[in-house]
Design a protein around this motif. Sequence first.
Motif, PDB file in Angstrom:
ATOM      1  N   VAL A 155       0.836  -1.197   0.000  1.00 57.88           N
ATOM      2  CA  VAL A 155       0.000   0.000   0.000  1.00 57.88           C
ATOM      3  C   VAL A 155       0.873   1.250   0.000  1.00 57.88           C
ATOM      4  CG1 VAL A 155      -1.613   1.348   1.399  1.00 57.88           C
ATOM      5  CG2 VAL A 155      -1.998  -1.087   1.053  1.00 57.88           C
ATOM      6  N   ARG A 156       1.906   1.247   0.801  1.00 59.20           N
ATOM      7  CA  ARG A 156       2.800   2.417   0.833  1.00 59.20           C
ATOM      8  C   ARG A 156       3.436   2.638  -0.538  1.00 59.20           C
ATOM      9  NH1 ARG A 156       7.286   4.486   5.135  1.00 59.20           N
ATOM     10  NH2 ARG A 156       8.276   5.974   3.718  1.00 59.20           N
ATOM     11  N   LEU A 157       3.877   1.551  -1.180  1.00 57.13           N
ATOM     12  CA  LEU A 157       4.492   1.699  -2.495  1.00 57.13           C
ATOM     13  C   LEU A 157       3.484   2.240  -3.506  1.00 57.13           C
ATOM     14  CD1 LEU A 157       6.864   1.277  -4.412  1.00 57.13           C
ATOM     15  CD2 LEU A 157       6.105  -1.094  -4.720  1.00 57.13           C
ATOM     16  N   GLN A 158       2.241   1.786  -3.453  1.00 59.85           N
ATOM     17  CA  GLN A 158       1.225   2.291  -4.366  1.00 59.85           C
ATOM     18  C   GLN A 158       1.011   3.792  -4.185  1.00 59.85           C
ATOM     19  OE1 GLN A 158      -2.178  -0.135  -3.503  1.00 59.85           O
ATOM     20  NE2 GLN A 158      -1.429  -1.905  -4.649  1.00 59.85           N
ATOM     21  N   VAL A 159       0.972   4.233  -2.933  1.00 60.39           N
ATOM     22  CA  VAL A 159       0.795   5.662  -2.670  1.00 60.39           C
ATOM     23  C   VAL A 159       1.992   6.447  -3.182  1.00 60.39           C
ATOM     24  CG1 VAL A 159       0.557   7.397  -0.846  1.00 60.39           C
ATOM     25  CG2 VAL A 159      -0.712   5.253  -0.699  1.00 60.39           C
ATOM     26  N   GLU A 160       3.185   5.942  -2.935  1.00 64.23           N
ATOM     27  CA  GLU A 160       4.391   6.656  -3.373  1.00 64.23           C
ATOM     28  C   GLU A 160       4.457   6.732  -4.896  1.00 64.23           C
ATOM     29  OE1 GLU A 160       7.411   5.621   0.342  1.00 64.23           O
ATOM     30  OE2 GLU A 160       7.249   4.248  -1.361  1.00 64.23           O
ATOM     31  N   GLN A 161       4.147   5.653  -5.575  1.00 59.44           N
ATOM     32  CA  GLN A 161       4.157   5.678  -7.039  1.00 59.44           C
ATOM     33  C   GLN A 161       3.158   6.696  -7.581  1.00 59.44           C
ATOM     34  OE1 GLN A 161       3.379   1.556  -7.977  1.00 59.44           O
ATOM     35  NE2 GLN A 161       5.555   1.091  -8.251  1.00 59.44           N
ATOM     36  N   ALA A 162       1.941   6.668  -7.040  1.00 58.37           N
ATOM     37  CA  ALA A 162       0.936   7.622  -7.502  1.00 58.37           C
ATOM     38  C   ALA A 162       1.349   9.056  -7.195  1.00 58.37           C
ATOM     39  CB  ALA A 162      -0.411   7.307  -6.847  1.00 58.37           C
ATOM     40  N   PHE A 163       1.921   9.280  -6.036  1.00 60.09           N
ATOM     41  CA  PHE A 163       2.312  10.638  -5.650  1.00 60.09           C
ATOM     42  C   PHE A 163       3.424  11.163  -6.564  1.00 60.09           C
ATOM     43  CE2 PHE A 163       4.541  13.839  -3.183  1.00 60.09           C
ATOM     44  CZ  PHE A 163       3.502  14.579  -2.635  1.00 60.09           C
ATOM     45  N   PHE A 164       4.428  10.337  -6.810  1.00 55.47           N
ATOM     46  CA  PHE A 164       5.535  10.781  -7.663  1.00 55.47           C
ATOM     47  C   PHE A 164       5.067  10.976  -9.109  1.00 55.47           C
ATOM     48  CE2 PHE A 164       8.329   8.349  -4.487  1.00 55.47           C
ATOM     49  CZ  PHE A 164       8.460   9.474  -3.701  1.00 55.47           C
ATOM     50  N   ASN A 165       4.168  10.120  -9.573  1.00 49.72           N
ATOM     51  CA  ASN A 165       3.623  10.308 -10.919  1.00 49.72           C
ATOM     52  C   ASN A 165       2.795  11.585 -11.010  1.00 49.72           C
ATOM     53  OD1 ASN A 165       4.735   7.983 -12.057  1.00 49.72           O
ATOM     54  ND2 ASN A 165       2.998   6.709 -11.459  1.00 49.72           N
ATOM     55  N   LEU A 166       2.053  11.894  -9.954  1.00 50.47           N
ATOM     56  CA  LEU A 166       1.296  13.145  -9.937  1.00 50.47           C
ATOM     57  C   LEU A 166       2.226  14.341 -10.069  1.00 50.47           C
ATOM     58  CD1 LEU A 166      -1.434  12.597  -7.183  1.00 50.47           C
ATOM     59  CD2 LEU A 166      -1.833  13.125  -9.576  1.00 50.47           C
ATOM     60  N   ARG A 167       3.256  14.363  -9.258  1.00 51.06           N
ATOM     61  CA  ARG A 167       4.151  15.513  -9.251  1.00 51.06           C
ATOM     62  C   ARG A 167       4.913  15.655 -10.571  1.00 51.06           C
ATOM     63  NH1 ARG A 167       8.055  16.048  -4.190  1.00 51.06           N
ATOM     64  NH2 ARG A 167       8.925  14.145  -5.110  1.00 51.06           N
ATOM     65  N   SER A 168       5.429  14.536 -11.088  1.00 49.62           N
ATOM     66  CA  SER A 168       6.217  14.620 -12.324  1.00 49.62           C
ATOM     67  C   SER A 168       5.346  15.018 -13.515  1.00 49.62           C
ATOM     68  CB  SER A 168       6.918  13.289 -12.594  1.00 49.62           C
ATOM     69  OG  SER A 168       5.967  12.254 -12.776  1.00 49.62           O
ATOM     70  N   ASN A 169       4.149  14.461 -13.606  1.00 49.28           N
ATOM     71  CA  ASN A 169       3.287  14.773 -14.741  1.00 49.28           C
ATOM     72  C   ASN A 169       2.695  16.168 -14.649  1.00 49.28           C
ATOM     73  OD1 ASN A 169       2.880  12.302 -16.627  1.00 49.28           O
ATOM     74  ND2 ASN A 169       2.809  11.429 -14.582  1.00 49.28           N
ATOM     75  N   PHE A 170       2.516  16.669 -13.424  1.00 51.01           N
ATOM     76  CA  PHE A 170       2.060  18.051 -13.296  1.00 51.01           C
ATOM     77  C   PHE A 170       3.120  19.008 -13.834  1.00 51.01           C
ATOM     78  CE2 PHE A 170       1.314  22.038 -10.994  1.00 51.01           C
ATOM     79  CZ  PHE A 170      -0.035  22.243 -11.298  1.00 51.01           C
ATOM     80  N   ASN A 216       5.297  18.137 -16.088  1.00 51.40           N
ATOM     81  CA  ASN A 216       5.336  17.911 -17.536  1.00 51.40           C
ATOM     82  C   ASN A 216       4.213  18.650 -18.253  1.00 51.40           C
ATOM     83  OD1 ASN A 216       7.584  16.269 -17.349  1.00 51.40           O
ATOM     84  ND2 ASN A 216       6.405  14.371 -17.283  1.00 51.40           N
ATOM     85  N   ILE A 217       3.078  18.795 -17.602  1.00 52.92           N
ATOM     86  CA  ILE A 217       1.972  19.532 -18.217  1.00 52.92           C
ATOM     87  C   ILE A 217       2.375  20.984 -18.451  1.00 52.92           C
ATOM     88  CG2 ILE A 217      -0.361  20.411 -17.811  1.00 52.92           C
ATOM     89  CD1 ILE A 217      -0.965  17.808 -16.350  1.00 52.92           C
ATOM     90  N   GLN A 218       2.974  21.594 -17.453  1.00 50.71           N
ATOM     91  CA  GLN A 218       3.403  22.986 -17.605  1.00 50.71           C
ATOM     92  C   GLN A 218       4.465  23.114 -18.692  1.00 50.71           C
ATOM     93  OE1 GLN A 218       4.612  23.733 -13.549  1.00 50.71           O
ATOM     94  NE2 GLN A 218       2.584  24.472 -12.969  1.00 50.71           N
ATOM     95  N   THR A 219       5.410  22.179 -18.715  1.00 50.19           N
ATOM     96  CA  THR A 219       6.470  22.230 -19.728  1.00 50.19           C
ATOM     97  C   THR A 219       5.894  22.004 -21.127  1.00 50.19           C
ATOM     98  OG1 THR A 219       8.057  21.385 -18.100  1.00 50.19           O
ATOM     99  CG2 THR A 219       8.669  21.246 -20.433  1.00 50.19           C
TER     100      THR A 219
END
Length: 519
Positions: free
Chosen positions: A427-442, A444-447
């Motif tokens: 569960v912790r890994l799932q949260v971390e993966q989703a969180f890091f994907n959220l931040r990186s893609n956000f 990337n959207i601006q870029t």
Amino acid sequence: MGTFRYLMTVGMGTLIALSDIGASLGQSEASGDRLPSSAPETAPPSGETQGRTAPRAGLQAQGVTPTVENVPEYLTPNPNPLQFPTESDEVEIVGTQPLTLEQALQIAEQNSQQLQEALLTVDRNRAALQEARAALYPTLGVQSSLSRSNSTGADLANQRQRQQLGDNAPPPEGGSTSLDGGVELTYNLYNSGRRSGQIGLAETQLLVSELDLERVLADLRLEVREAYYNLQEADDQIEISLSAVDSSEQSLRDAEALERAGLGTRFDVLRARVQLADAAQSLTQAQAQQRIRRREIARILNVSQVVDISAAEPVEISGLWNLSLEESIVLALRNRAELEQLLLQRELTDYQRQIALSALGPQVNLFANYNVVEVFGDDLDLADGYNLGGRVQWNLYDGGAARARAVQEERNIEIAETRFGQFRNQVRLQVEQAFFNLRSNFENIQTSNIAVDQARESLRLARLRFQAGVGTQTDVLTAETELTRAQNNRLRAIVTYNRALAAMERAIGNVNESLISTP
């Protein structure tokens, strides 16, 4: 006979009173007085599963799915799950229905067969709990029989009398007709914890099925969200491909105009035609992918066989996650239904251990019965009788089978605790993966937004230079490719961000709407 009836009434009243006392004791046992487990108490602190957000009461308590509003009735599938189409016109697509994401979620909850199966499982386990609780009360049975008998011995005696006495023989004895009936009341007063263990087992299984219903609902919502985002991506991919085709057609017209004016070459025209052909192939593939995505979400929503689904909302950021990584991890460990299911699985095995050990204890049963007999034609009154008593059974030796079953359940308890720790880390890994994907893609959207604007301006300048005769066809083709790539990158960044947000909601479990804000 009056004395017998009086004693029988008193005896049955006493037995019923004892059964009521036993039922109260049984309910108390089922609520918590269980045999202690000899397995080590290595379960995580209860704080990891306390304070969970309450599950959807409408689905769990009432056993119904929400009503879909503003959705055509023809989207409803055939209510008979065993029916399948046999004619080609029964599967021919006759229309496309645009849906918002919220409508798609509601339709999925209403039509999902997996969700219906989970609801039926809850109802089944609720009935199993009622069956287990029935052991708290006595059983009452009634029996009656009417018989007519004429034995061979009596017939032989009549024949001998006729042979010996002749006409002086008395009238032959006929058969007898009798009516008998009885009432029996039995109650299992004490069974060494088997009854309370079975009730506790049924209660825990009901809780597990309700949590599994919550898990199925969360998985369904995630599947619908991902399918809807895939459909949005396919729709926008067609728009990007159409834009690329239009741009390639413009470049081809410019190249042909310059060739006619003597300022261009045949080579530039051929390259423009190749670029147009590549763009047309990409458009064809995008259209095929869109059809596949439409059928994919139609399957998940379980709608009618003759309707396609399209996305009614444009591709945009679906929300902003307001919690930090640490807060998200703690909330997920507190909310996830699967973690609580694993803890309940530990309780299930403990109840099964209790049931196994109950075979080594005494079993005490009380019984009372009352019987009446009436023989017709014998000039005697109705005869009755009663029987009161108790029975004790104690299996002193079974070769160690009961204790062996108890040891198996103790090992199952330890296995459940180990699985809890493993899933907690998952569960912790799932949260971390989703969180890091959220931040990186956000980011990337601006870029990608900046890159799209720059690529569009670069294409405009390259085309102007080519039309003026100071640029080359290669510059235009390169600028077109870069614009298409930038648009695809922006689309991919937004869709991947939305997928990551959906994955975060699934990793958390029950998500409060206040945790997600409007961008």
